[in-house]
Design an enzyme around this catalytic site. Structure first.
Site, mmCIF file in Angstrom:
data_model
loop_
_atom_site.group_PDB
_atom_site.id
_atom_site.type_symbol
_atom_site.label_atom_id
_atom_site.label_comp_id
_atom_site.label_asym_id
_atom_site.label_seq_id
_atom_site.Cartn_x
_atom_site.Cartn_y
_atom_site.Cartn_z
ATOM 1 C CE LYS A 203 14.666 -32.880 -51.493
ATOM 2 N NZ LYS A 203 15.424 -33.201 -50.278
HETATM 3 C C1 5RP Z 1 17.086 -33.164 -45.844
HETATM 4 C C2 5RP Z 1 16.697 -32.390 -47.013
HETATM 5 C C3 5RP Z 1 17.757 -31.610 -47.694
HETATM 6 O O1 5RP Z 1 17.412 -30.279 -47.586
HETATM 7 C C4 5RP Z 1 17.855 -32.015 -49.133
HETATM 8 O O2 5RP Z 1 18.091 -33.397 -49.203
HETATM 9 C C5 5RP Z 1 18.892 -31.253 -49.903
HETATM 10 O O3 5RP Z 1 20.144 -31.489 -49.391
HETATM 11 P P1 5RP Z 1 21.261 -32.341 -50.159
HETATM 12 O O4 5RP Z 1 21.597 -31.568 -51.415
HETATM 13 O O5 5RP Z 1 22.401 -32.390 -49.207
HETATM 14 O O6 5RP Z 1 20.685 -33.692 -50.509
HETATM 15 O O7 5RP Z 1 15.574 -32.345 -47.405
HETATM 16 O O8 5RP Z 1 16.021 -33.939 -45.494
#
Ligand code: 5RP
Length: 293
Positions: A203
């Site tokens: 991610k």
């Molecule tokens: C928090 C995360 C979140 O799951 C990720 O950032 C996704 O959320 P957003 O779209 O609100 O940024 O990893 O640490």
């Protein structure tokens, strides 16, 4: 013992039809074992090769974030529109019905809060609990360039080793510290390090300039976080560009659950991810659903 009287002779051998050996649909995942692939195929829709992950794990370091005050009331109605839920074991056990057929990506790193240095994380869930909870992947935060870079990388490689033993993929979540530059060079570095060290998918964040170089130099799938809340059309545009530039889905939280109409927004995001809908068309869908609600 089964009844073996009068057994029928086996004769349908189809000797003229060779058995098919199919490749696996997901980038860089063909050499994984059956259990890993099966779990990934529950996160990524095999028909599109993409996923809409609904990220609601924010409470693990920032408490009851806006939109997540009552997961039972605000989030459960959105679950049918997501491919996957990304969350903590606390919320999973206390609120999500075990009858759900949605795949679960479990947040397994933790140990810090917004009151202190966020990169000082450890592994906060035993692999046995991930197995017990039947999760499809384990998510670990990695702070490349952060104060505790080394420890967080080792957290990830430990989970890759443990997950490989039991067939559970590891999602590397690349974190961006306050002082880190969010550019293509940084994200190429962060995502590639995670992939080289064994993460099964990663991610990261979308950037306007050079995102396609991040996806193309990363040998495993990338999903993009939504980041801070922005207007709905802008969030849909970001998701569209990310997908068209090589992302395999979104891991979106605030831009869904902090939207004026979260159920409409997640359906619009779903259309962008799985149907290649343009941001404008998806925004029309959002407005139609919003007016109906
Ligand atoms: C928090 C995360 C979140 O799951 C990720 O950032 C996704 O959320 P957003 O779209 O609100 O940024 O990893 O640490």
């Amino acid at each position: 013992m089964p009844d073996v009287d009068n057994l029928k002779n086996a004769k349908k051998f189809y000797t003229d039809i060779p058995q098919k050996t199919e490749g696996f649909f997901l980038k860089g995942s063909n050499s994984l074992d059956w259990g890993m692939k099966n779990r990934l195929a529950r996160i990524f829709n095999p028909e599109t090769g993409r996923t809409v992950m609904l990220a609601i794990d924010h409470g693990y370091f920032q408490g009851p974030t806006s939109g997540l005050e009552r997961v039972d009331i605000n989030i459960l109605p959105l679950v049918p529109y997501a491919d996957t839920l990304m969350l903590t074991r606390g919320i999973l056990r206390s609120i999500v019905p075990p009858s759900t057929s949605k795949s679960i990506v479990l947040r397994v790193s933790g140990g810090t809060s917004i009151l202190k240095e966020l990169s000082n994380e450890d592994i906060a869930v035993d692999i046995e609990d991930s197995i017990r909870l039947n999760v499809c992947a384990m998510a670990v935060q990695v702070f490349i360039g952060g104060e505790h870079e080394r420890e967080t990388i080792i957290n990830m490689t430990r989970m890759v080793d443990l997950g490989t033993r039991y067939g559970i993929p590891t999602l590397a979540v690349t974190a961006v510290g306050k002082d880190m530059k969010r550019d293509a060079r940084y994200f190429r570095l962060a995502t590639r390090i995670c992939a080289e060290l064994g993460a099964h998918y990663i991610k990261t964040y979308y950037i306007d300039d050079g995102f396609e170089t991040v996806t193309s130099s990363c040998p495993v799938p990338i999903v993009v976080a939504g980041g801070k809340k922005i207007p709905e059309l802008d969030a849909l545009t970001m998701a569209y560009r990310a997908i068209q530039e090589g992302a395999s889905g979104v891991d979106m939280g605030r831009n869904i659950f902090q939207s004026e109409v979260p159920a409409a927004m997640i359906q619009a995001v779903n259309a962008v991810v799985h149907k290649n809908e343009t941001p404008e068309k998806a925004f029309e869908l959002y407005n139609t659903l919003k007016n109906e609600s």
